[in-house]
Design a protein around this motif. Structure first.
Motif, short mmCIF file in Angstrom:
data_model
loop_
_atom_site.label_atom_id
_atom_site.label_comp_id
_atom_site.label_asym_id
_atom_site.label_seq_id
_atom_site.Cartn_x
_atom_site.Cartn_y
_atom_site.Cartn_z
N ARG A 97 -51.69 -38.83 -41.54
CA ARG A 97 -52.78 -38.43 -42.44
C ARG A 97 -53.26 -39.60 -43.28
NH1 ARG A 97 -51.58 -32.81 -45.28
NH2 ARG A 97 -50.46 -31.75 -43.60
N SER A 131 -52.11 -33.22 -50.94
CA SER A 131 -52.35 -32.56 -52.22
C SER A 131 -51.95 -33.52 -53.34
CB SER A 131 -51.50 -31.30 -52.30
OG SER A 131 -50.17 -31.64 -52.63
N GLY A 170 -49.73 -33.32 -55.67
CA GLY A 170 -48.30 -33.54 -55.79
C GLY A 170 -47.77 -34.40 -54.65
N GLN A 171 -48.30 -34.19 -53.46
CA GLN A 171 -47.86 -34.98 -52.32
C GLN A 171 -48.23 -36.45 -52.51
OE1 GLN A 171 -49.93 -32.68 -49.43
NE2 GLN A 171 -48.16 -31.36 -48.96
N VAL A 202 -55.39 -23.68 -44.42
CA VAL A 202 -54.63 -23.80 -45.65
C VAL A 202 -54.56 -22.46 -46.36
CG1 VAL A 202 -54.44 -25.02 -47.81
CG2 VAL A 202 -55.38 -26.16 -45.84
N SER A 249 -49.34 -26.06 -51.52
CA SER A 249 -49.50 -24.71 -50.99
C SER A 249 -50.96 -24.30 -50.91
CB SER A 249 -48.72 -23.72 -51.85
OG SER A 249 -49.17 -23.82 -53.19
N GLY A 250 -51.85 -25.06 -51.48
CA GLY A 250 -53.27 -24.75 -51.33
C GLY A 250 -53.96 -24.31 -52.60
N LYS A 251 -53.33 -24.54 -53.72
CA LYS A 251 -53.93 -24.12 -54.98
C LYS A 251 -55.23 -24.86 -55.25
CE LYS A 251 -50.26 -25.42 -57.23
NZ LYS A 251 -49.49 -25.95 -56.09
N1 LIG Z 1 -58.46 -33.34 -46.37
C1 LIG Z 1 -57.35 -32.76 -45.94
N2 LIG Z 1 -57.09 -32.75 -44.62
C2 LIG Z 1 -55.98 -32.15 -44.17
N3 LIG Z 1 -55.08 -31.55 -44.93
C3 LIG Z 1 -55.28 -31.51 -46.26
C4 LIG Z 1 -56.44 -32.11 -46.82
N4 LIG Z 1 -56.38 -31.93 -48.14
C5 LIG Z 1 -55.25 -31.25 -48.40
N5 LIG Z 1 -54.58 -31.00 -47.28
C6 LIG Z 1 -53.35 -30.25 -47.14
O1 LIG Z 1 -53.61 -28.94 -47.51
C7 LIG Z 1 -52.52 -28.41 -48.21
C8 LIG Z 1 -53.02 -27.80 -49.52
O2 LIG Z 1 -53.44 -28.80 -50.37
P1 LIG Z 1 -53.84 -28.54 -51.89
O3 LIG Z 1 -54.34 -29.80 -52.46
O4 LIG Z 1 -54.69 -27.35 -51.97
O5 LIG Z 1 -52.40 -28.21 -52.49
P2 LIG Z 1 -51.97 -27.82 -53.96
O6 LIG Z 1 -51.42 -26.49 -53.89
O7 LIG Z 1 -53.06 -28.06 -54.89
O8 LIG Z 1 -50.79 -28.85 -54.20
P3 LIG Z 1 -50.38 -29.66 -55.53
O9 LIG Z 1 -49.65 -28.71 -56.37
O10 LIG Z 1 -49.49 -30.71 -54.99
O11 LIG Z 1 -51.60 -30.18 -56.12
C9 LIG Z 1 -51.53 -29.52 -48.41
O12 LIG Z 1 -50.46 -29.35 -47.52
C10 LIG Z 1 -52.30 -30.77 -48.09
O13 LIG Z 1 -51.43 -31.68 -47.46
#
Ligand SMILES: Nc1ncnc2c1ncn2[C@@H]1O[C@H](COP(=O)(O)OP(=O)(O)OP(=O)(O)O)[C@@H](O)[C@H]1O
Ligand SMILES: Nc1ncnc2c1ncn2[C@@H]1O[C@H](COP(=O)(O)OP(=O)(O)OP(=O)(O)O)[C@@H](O)[C@H]1O
Ligand SMILES: [Mg+2]
Ligand SMILES: [Mg+2]
Lengths: 318, 496, 488, 273
Positions: free
Chosen positions: C129, C135, C137-138, C267, C289-291
């Motif tokens: 990726r 995300s 946090g990631q 997602v 998780s997709g928040k």
């Molecule tokens: N542009 C993208 N292409 C592919 N996958 C993505 C993309 N953006 C985010 N993701 C994946 O989608 C999932 C949800 O991401 P999201 O940012 O909504 O998480 P989050 O719940 O906000 O996490 P955090 O608490 O870490 O901010 C994650 O596993 C992320 O790796």
């Protein structure tokens, strides 16, 4: 879904489809433009002996007395059978013209490009080492000054020094490149001079931005050696516009290096094009249009692919 | 009048021609015609075409330095009493494949040229001949029947592009001719390689091989010559000639009177339908300034008549010089003071646009405003044939008779001055039916006086055609205007 | 345990113009020890830490000494406060990591170990990726993995857990301990006192650029000292949780929302939720998780979704481009990464005011005055906001970002981790402000947060995202601290 | 100020000549022989026997006007196009905006100018338009390539979310972010425009081939380079000064204060401030 193509493969397929349309559009555009030019092949062939009766006879002989639409339709019909038609002037098959001229053009373009990329990137890197520093200013000033010298002036100058005075290199490739491969040196240098400068400027600009970006600073902090940061981390981000510029340069090298071809007697596609337009040799011009259209579409596609790869974020643009 | 004097040009050559050496390859550079070039000698258009054609083929006659016809494949010609039947005797000559040159070949070639469907350039020149009625009484004799009397019939035999090819030839990919060199290989737009034809009737050439190379750009020709990539370069710029004239690296040959330079005024359109305005223009130009500025000094001034130095040229007429008072007075008389005129020009040949700019300045001194309009060089000649009122003009060398018949008769097809005068036409017809050369010369002089006084062609100069050659190339003729026999003639030169 | 110091700052003073950002701070990083730098937002933590790395704000005048003698010339590992900006957008995660591994003499095994240590190994296809496909946090953990890969003996971690759910944060704390045990010296900058207590050996408390207290965590964090770090006041809970809001109209109604990322990864699956005026729904879930994706869908920043989103009963266009001014103003979103949401070159205040000009038709002067007042209310000195974003601390920017959304008077506000980088005081005042808006102006809030205290204080309901689906959270373990939620 | 010095110095001479030159010359003088040195002509004579100095004085204005106008026009057309393509989320709009340009690209610029100019015979203003338009596809491609990355940054999303106008997003944010690249491209394009005009002039379109115009002079006088170099060298130097100076001024204006990349700072602060 907002119509954003998801996969690169789908995108390429669509671009290829569009490309076919573009390739078809180029000859139409060129045909309209050549038709809009005053005179036709008969008038040009008559030259300084413009006897109206003779022009009429020529016109009839060349089947130019038919309506433009009909002539275009005929040509297009032949094209669907893979036929590019015959030259109005000499009667030779257009395909012969193209293949003959393509070899020197390809050779020049390939040589120039293989030297251009490292040279331009190297100069850009050098200038971007320290913005506003002595090296930057020296490189910038010199490249800009060279850039402002038109090809023919540079060609005349280099020929005078290296071919006529010092006798190191043949001044022209008259009679064919095969006889004297060294004759390629001067045209390649002349062709290189300006693109190197403009490309290096773009590399420098992009690099300065990229090197100032937090990710470059971070990479440095992580102990990545500065040169590696420049080449491996900052450069890719600086390259998207550069790649486009290179594609345009490649295209120019393939389609229109008229001055260098004339100066060094390398009869390539540029010369054929200019001659054909001057002679209103519509089938040849059209054949070139198809060729140029294809080259352009493919080059642009390649450049866009590279640019997408270099700026991957774009695919999520809202 | 029978065979014209002159013979082969070898006699006129400089004494250096004394000891020709045999052997070597001569590389000659011309401004080529690109990838569309063919070796069809009847299709000649450019100098490069002509040079190639004359190396491979022969005409019945060719032009000497004074543009009078010199016998070539013909040994001579004999007019009938009415000057409308001419009998031409062929010399014993052979094509490269060994076949003899016969009357049938001549008739075939001429009929091919005259074929209306092909629209060859030389067709207009052969127009006086009734080819259907002409015949070959024996293999070495051709009897030409003409549509009307034609005292200058030999000019037709020397016409540009009237080459003799073997009967039935249609394919010119590996042409066979009777010229001094035989075909080896050809790459259109690049190179033609030829070999000495040992059976040439005029003596085999000195060089073993001749290569005619194409380089459109003048500086490329000059550079290739300077660097020893070629031994002969056709059509160099005056500036190049001046720069290298004294260096000793190359020899420069100036072929005088090779191109007439002038302006055409439409004699049937205002303001030039008034002869006084035309005369005013004759008087307002400073010819030396034009030669210096437009030709870089490489040429000589003209006297408003075509064909300086050629047969029938009235050298006795006084040289016109600038006379601004006279010009202004003429303009005043004609009510044409302060006129605005558009001058058409185009970079179709060296010096044309420059000359237009200079004329503009010169006319300003006589109170005229000239607007220079630069047109497309591809269609220029057609555009000025019937368009505009004043235009730049140039012409290669040709006999005065051809000039008149092609450009100055009511029936002429390329009459850019729109000079249509029945009485003038009559004089021409009369000259054509006059067998006596003295009487004919007088008639030509009358025609030209008329043109000198009130014609529509302002001839301000004659450009030199500049040829460069390697010092070791000897025997290049210096007194051969372009398109004449000794111009671009490679069978009499040699590499020392 | 402590050997010779690895790095030290002595009497550091950083001034920009007349302002003193850091005033005579000294600290040392010792091998095997975790030193925590705590203090209110804007107290100079980041500035001090950056000084250790040799970077200073533009135009700063610096005095004091920084010595890295003990680090042996090796680089200092750095996990910056805004990880999004330090990840090269044009290079894949794998390349970014392998490159570092190669420089520091490690192989694929080192990369794998770093990923595992940084809690990233579970994310599938991670190495292929690009950073923007992670995300918040990631991304943060990726940067941490980079720091680990350098094999640095000193690691500076600036708010390393702001984007992490409590479970992950807990494991990261354990990681820091493990690192310390291997002899690494850590400098930890954090507002997360739980994390500090869990992992730090020594705490330096900063206030207004001065080190006001130094010592073991228990001492420093418990001693009543100025400034206080009170827990979130329960008083914030203006209404009892159980007060039914049934009477209020439904503002936002989401049904069947399925969202994808390029490449087709789903997602969110068939997510449905509804929000009434004056209601606050807290959204939790493991990191990744997709928040954020859900919030962005609602804000019109992620048009790649299906399902319907109704605003006051009317469908809301999927893309922000097709929402008129009114709808733009009605649904606002506060970005998780405040830094990258601001343009670099313009004063933050102007950017905040500009939103009011555009979406509420205010004149520029009126908007500027309003923006200044609002920022002050959120505890941010408008004079600071007159600087471009580079001149603000992380917490300050976060508040500015909130102000930028609040100033347009939204009906629905999606807040994405807005309290993560804030000290307790500031957090409390922000929460109070939001609660006030909620109650007085009927603001409907979707409050994305990992912070139990904040959720406790503000939310009427809590929902958890897991596996792409929305689950009503159990009252007992809304955060799945025991690992109840599936990995993200 | 010091960083501007070199650029200013280089640009000053050609600019002053372009502005003031035409005021310094009188009416046309009789011509001499072409390509001669001396004879009362300080810089010798040109290909048509005119005084080179006079031509130089006259020749700056059209160069500056046409080339600058063409470049500005090219940018005025191409930049909005490129930004619109970069900012639109819909790929079909992007294709609609950009793909037709590829068709134009396939026709070499010189040929395009040649074809159109022969067909419509434009004046100097028309030529500037033509040269400008011919550059549009090139500019659009480079600008678009640079802009897509800038347009997909979160800050652009934020601006959209806060209702910022398209123009401000495009020019205030995206174009501003890529200004260095744009400046680098524009700076070199100026020269391209200049010589395209000159080449077109030589081929008989646009300005007359004997116009006083530095670029045209360089082109037309090259035949006499070895007889009388000034007719080529002086205008070429002026053009080079103009373009080099302009570019260096761009560079100086865009240079980051202090002229060093961040992160390249000292590792250890000195004791004193
Ligand atoms: N542009 C993208 N292409 C592919 N996958 C993505 C993309 N953006 C985010 N993701 C994946 O989608 C999932 C949800 O991401 P999201 O940012 O909504 O998480 P989050 O719940 O906000 O996490 P955090 O608490 O870490 O901010 C994650 O596993 C992320 O790796
Ligand atoms: N370039 C600058 N010019 C002026 N003041 C600045 C500049 N950079 C930062 N500041 C100010 O210095 C103070 C300290 O900033 P710093 O980033 O160190 O705070 P912090 O303790 O890390 O806060 P947070 O917890 O919010 O991240 C802040 O009030 C900030 O506004
Ligand atoms: Mg901070
Ligand atoms: Mg998130």
């Amino acid at each position: 879904m907002a119509g954003v193509t998801a996969t690169p493969r789908g995108w390429v397929r669509r671009r290829l489809l569009l490309g076919a349309g573009q390739v078809a559009a180029v000859p139409v555009l060129v045909f309209v433009l050549t038709e809009a030019l005053p005179g036709d092949a008969a008038v040009v062939a008559a030259g300084d002996d413009p006897d109206p009766a003779r022009i009429a006879a020529l016109r009839a002989a060349l089947r130019l007395d038919r309506p433009a639409v009909e002539r275009f339709a005929d040509w297009a019909g032949e094209l669907t059978h893979g036929e590019l038609g015959r030259s109005l002037v000499g009667g030779r098959p257009v395909a012969d013209h193209l293949t003959e001229a393509l070899a020197p053009t390809l050779l020049l373009a390939a040589l120039t490009l293989t030297l251009l990329v490292p040279a331009a990137v190297g100069l850009g890197l050098l200038a971007a080492r320290r913005e506003g520093g002595a090296l930057d200013r020296a490189v910038s000033t010199v490249t800009l000054a060279v850039y402002a010298v038109p090809e023919f002036a540079l060609g005349v100058l280099l020929t005078a020094v290296f071919a006529l005075r010092l006798g190191w290199l043949p001044p022209t490739a008259v009679g064919g490149i095969g006889r004297q491969p060294a004759a390629l040196v001067l045209p390649v240098v002349v062709l290189l001079a300006r693109p190197v400068c403009s490309t290096a400027r773009l590399v420098r600009a992009g690099l300065l931005d990229a090197m100032a970006a937090p990710y470059a600073v971070h990479a440095l902090r992580c102990g990545v050696p500065p040169n590696r940061v420049r080449l491996g981390h900052a450069l890719p981000n600086a390259l998207a516009p550069v790649v486009q510029h290179l594609a345009r340069t490649a295209e120019w090298l393939l389609c229109g290096v008229i001055v260098a071809e004339a100066l060094f007697v390398v009869p390539g596609l540029g010369t054929v094009l200019l001659d054909a337009v001057a002679a209103r040799d519509v089938p040849v011009v059209q054949g070139l249009a198809v060729l140029f259209g294809t080259v352009t579409v493919l080059l642009n596609l390649a450049a866009d692919l590279a640019a997408r790869r270099l700026a991957p974020r774009t695919e999520v643009a809202v | 009048a029978c065979s014209a004097p002159g013979g082969t040009a070898a006699a006129d050559r400089a004494p250096a021609a004394a000891t020709p050496r045999r052997g070597g390859r001569l590389r000659a550079l011309f401004a080529g015609g690109g990838a569309d070039e063919t070796l069809d000698p009847h299709r000649v258009n450019l100098f490069a075409d002509a040079a190639r054609a004359k190396a491979l083929h022969d005409k019945l006659a060719d032009w000497g330095p004074d543009l009078a016809a010199v016998p070539r494949l013909a040994t001579g010609w004999e007019p009938g009493p009415g000057l409308d039947v001419w009998t031409v005797r062929l010399r014993e000559a052979a094509f490269h494949d060994g076949r003899p040159v016969t009357a049938a070949d001549v008739l075939y070639s001429y009929r091919r040229i005259a074929d209306p469907k092909r629209a060859f350039r030389a067709r207009a020149s052969l127009e006086p001949i009734d080819l259907a009625a002409s015949r070959a009484p024996d293999p070495r004799t051709v009897e030409f029947r003409l549509n009307r009397p034609c005292a200058e019939f030999p000019n037709i035999l020397a016409a540009f592009g009237a080459y003799i090819v073997p009967e039935g030839t249609e394919d010119f990919r590996a042409p066979v001719g009777s010229g001094p060199f035989s075909f080896v290989s050809f790459e259109p737009g690049r190179a033609l390689l030829l070999r000495r034809f040992d059976g040439y009737w005029d003596g085999a050439p000195h060089v073993d091989e001749l290569e005619i190379l194409a380089a459109a750009e003048e500086s490329a020709r000059a550079n290739a010559l300077l660097a020893g990539q070629a031994e002969y370069a056709h059509e160099l710029a005056p500036a190049t000639a001046r720069a290298h004239a004294s260096g000793g690296r190359i020899g420069i040959v100036r072929l005088r009177n090779s191109a007439m330079q002038g302006f055409v005024m439409k004699t049937d359109r205002p303001p030039f339908d008034d002869p006084r305005v035309r005369q005013a223009f004759f008087h307002l130009v400073d010819r030396q300034e034009l030669v210096d500025g437009a030709l870089s000094g490489a040429g000589e001034i003209g006297n408003d008549l075509f064909g300086k130095g050629s047969q029938y040229y009235p050298a006795g007429l006084p040289q016109r010089t600038r006379d601004l008072d006279r010009a202004r007075a003429l303009l005043r008389e004609a009510g044409a003071e302060g006129l605005r005129i558009t001058l058409d020009t185009s970079p179709v040949a060296a010096g044309l646009v420059e000359a237009a700019g200079i004329l503009k300045d010169q006319a300003a001194r006589a109170g005229l405003t000239i607007e220079v309009r630069v047109g497309s060089k591809d269609t220029y000649w057609k555009d000025i044939l019937d368009g505009g009122v004043l235009a730049s003009f140039r012409s290669g060398a040709m006999p005065i008779e051809s000039h008149i018949s092609q450009r100055l008769l009511s029936t002429s097809t390329t009459n850019a001055t729109h000079w249509r005068r029945p009485d003038f036409d009559d004089l021409y017809t009369q000259a054509q039916s006059t067998a006596d050369p003295v009487a004919r010369t007088a008639l030509y002089e009358r025609m030209q006086r008329r043109l000198f006084e009130e014609g529509g062609l302002l001839v301000w100069g004659f450009a030199d055609w500049i040829v460069g050659h390697a010092p070791r190339l000897r025997g290049v003729a210096a007194d051969a205007p372009a398109n004449t026999l000794d111009w671009a003639r490679f069978d009499k030169v040699w590499l020392a | 345990m402590s050997g010779p110091e690895l790095a030290a700052v002595d009497g550091l003073r950083v001034r920009v113009g007349a302002r003193v950002l850091v005033d005579g701070v000294s600290l040392r990083v010792l091998p095997g020890r975790v030193t925590a730098l705590v203090g209110p937002s804007g107290s100079g933590k980041t500035t001090t830490a950056l000084a250790l790395l040799g970077a200073y704000p533009e135009g700063a005048r610096v005095s004091g000494t920084v010595s890295l003698a003990g680090a042996g010339g090796a680089p200092i590992g750095h996990v910056p406060q805004h990880p999004g900006t330090v990840l090269n957008p044009a290079r894949r995660v794998g390349v970014l990591l392998r490159d570092l591994a190669r420089v520091h003499g490690g192989g694929p095994e080192a990369v794998r170990r770093a990923l595992r240590d940084a809690e990233l190994s579970e994310v599938d296809g991670l190495l292929r990726r690009y950073p923007h496909q992670l995300s918040g946090g990631q991304q943060q953990r990726l940067v941490l993995a980079q720091a680990l890969l350098t094999g640095a003996r000193v690691i500076v971690a600036d708010e390393p857990t702001t984007g992490q759910d409590p479970a992950t944060a807990h494991r990261l704390a354990a990681l820091f301990r493990r690192l310390a045990a291997r002899g690494t010296g850590l400098l930890l900058l954090s507002h997360d006192l739980a994390l500090v207590r869990e992992s730090a050996d020594e705490v330096v408390l900063l206030a207004d650029g001065r080190a006001v207290r130094t010592g073991p965590p228990d001492e420093v964090l418990c001693a009543p000292a100025r400034p206080e770090l009170p827990p979130v006041r329960p008083a914030l809970r203006v209404r009892p949780v159980m007060v039914p809001t049934q009477a209020a109209p439904v503002r936002l109604d989401v049904t069947g929302l399925t969202a994808r990322h390029p490449g087709g990864a789903v997602v969110l699956r068939e997510v449905g939720l509804s929000l009434r005026a004056g209601e606050c729904l807290a959204l939790t879930g493991r990191t990744g998780s997709g928040k954020t994706t859900l919030g962005r869908c609602l804000a019109g920043l992620h048009p790649r979704h299906e399902g319907t989103v109704l605003l006051d009963g009317e469908p809301l266009p999927r893309s922000v481009r097709r929402r008129g001014r009114q709808r733009l103003a009605a649904v606002q979103y506060v970005f998780q990464d405040a830094r990258s949401a601001f343009a670099d070159h313009r004063p933050v205040l102007d950017q905040v005011a500009r939103a009011a000009v555009r979406l509420r038709g205010r004149t520029p002067p009126a908007a500027a005055a309003e923006a200044a007042a609002l920022l002050a209310e959120l505890g941010l000195d408008p004079a600071k906001a007159a600087r471009p974003p580079g001149g603000l601390s992380g917490g300050e920017l976060q508040r500015a970002a909130l102000a930028r959304s609040l100033i347009v008077g939204p009906a629905v506000l999606v807040c994405d981790e807005i309290t993560a980088g804030l000290d307790a005081d500031t957090r409390a005042s922000i929460l109070a402000h939001l609660a006030d808006r909620r109650d007085r102006a009927g603001l409907a809030l979707l409050f994305v947060s990992h912070d139990p205290a904040a959720v406790d204080a503000l939310a009427d309901r809590v929902a958890t995202l897991a596996d792409g689906r929305l689950h009503p959270a159990s009252a007992a373990h809304p955060f799945g601290r025991q690992g109840a939620a599936p990995p993200g | 100020m010091r960083r501007y010095a070199l650029g200013l110095a280089l640009v000053a001479v050609p600019l002053l000549l372009a502005l003031g030159g035409p005021l310094l010359v009188g009416g046309p003088e009789p011509r001499g022989v072409s390509f001669t040195a001396g004879g009362g002509h300080w810089l010798g004579t040109d290909f048509a026997g005119r005084d080179v100095l006079r031509q130089v004085l006259l020749g700056g204005r059209p160069v500056v006007l046409v080339a600058v106008a063409a470049t500005v026009l090219g940018y005025a057309l191409a930049l909005p196009l490129a930004l619109a393509a970069a900012l639109t989320g819909r790929s079909w709009v992007e294709e609609l905006l950009l793909r037709p340009l590829d068709v134009l690209i396939a026709v070499p610029a010189l040929l395009l100018v040649l074809l159109v100019a022969t067909a419509v015979e434009p004046g100097p203003a028309g030529l500037a338009v033509l040269v400008g338009v011919a550059a549009v596809p090139d500019i659009a491609r480079v600008a678009h390539a640079a802009a897509v990355a800038a347009a997909s940054r979160p800050v652009v999303e934020a601006l959209r979310l806060h209702g910022e106008s398209w123009w401000r997003i495009a020019f205030g944010q995206v174009a501003r972010t890529i200004r260095r690249t744009l400046a680098a491209d524009a700076g070199t394009r100026l020269v391209g425009a200049l010589y395209l005009v000159a080449t077109a002039a030589f081929l008989g379109v646009g300005v007359g081939p004997d116009t006083a115009d530095w670029a045209v002079m360089v082109d037309r006088n090259r035949a006499g380079l070895f007889l009388q170099p000034w007719a080529v060298v002086v205008p070429a130097l002026l053009v080079a000064g103009l373009s080099t100076g302009t570019n260096l001024l761009f560079d100086a204006a865009l240079a980051r204060p202090g002229g060093r990349a961040p992160g390249a700072g000292r590792r250890t602060p000195g004791a004193a401030a």
